[in-house]
Scaffold this motif. Structure first.
Motif: not given
Length: 161
Positions: A144-161
């Protein structure tokens, strides 16, 4: 005719009251999220967390997805702060969707809001009880402090059904 008007008026008042209750509950979730950010260990905040979670789970006013990926780190058995963090995660997602109804379908943004709140709660808990420090969560904080958390979440692809 008169009965129809009375029945219609009654239904209108009932609908308005129900809508008012839903708005009040939504405001309560937002208040709880703010309380978790500022005073997560406070007894009143803990009670609010339970009440807000109950509403989030039971309502159809807001829908959240507990997604694997980053969230699975919170759930690890060795994480002594997992229960508090899970509550914050769920409330954070719900609060994001309540505050941003036009973005309620952006699951990655909601996930990020939930994880951010859970990390704030974690930091407060570890400050109070340093022995509860959990290295996988510490690694998330570094990301998070390195600004990498959003990319980590995007890689998990939580919005895909």
């Amino acid at each position: 005719m008169k009965r129809s008007i009375v029945l219609f008026a009654f239904l209108l008042v009932a609908f308005a009251a129900q809508n008012g209750i839903a708005q009040t509950q939504k405001q309560f979730v937002l208040q709880t999220a703010r309380a978790l950010e500022t005073a997560p260990l406070d007894k009143e905040t803990q009670k609010m967390r339970g009440d807000a979670l109950r509403w989030v789970i039971e309502t159809d006013e807001v829908s959240i997805i507990a997604c694997g990926g980053v969230f699975s780190t919170i759930l690890e058995k060795k994480n002594k702060n997992g229960t508090d963090m899970t509550g914050a995660y769920m409330i954070g997602m719900a609060a994001y969707k309540i505050q941003n109804p036009e973005k309620a379908v952006d699951e990655n943004a909601a996930q990020l809001a939930g994880i951010e709140l859970s990390l704030k709660v974690y930091k407060a808990l570890v400050k109070e009880k340093p022995k509860t420090k959990f290295e996988p969560i510490e690694a998330l904080i570094v990301k998070r402090n390195n600004g990498e958390l959003a990319a980590l979440i995007a890689a998990a692809d939580c919005g895909k059904k």
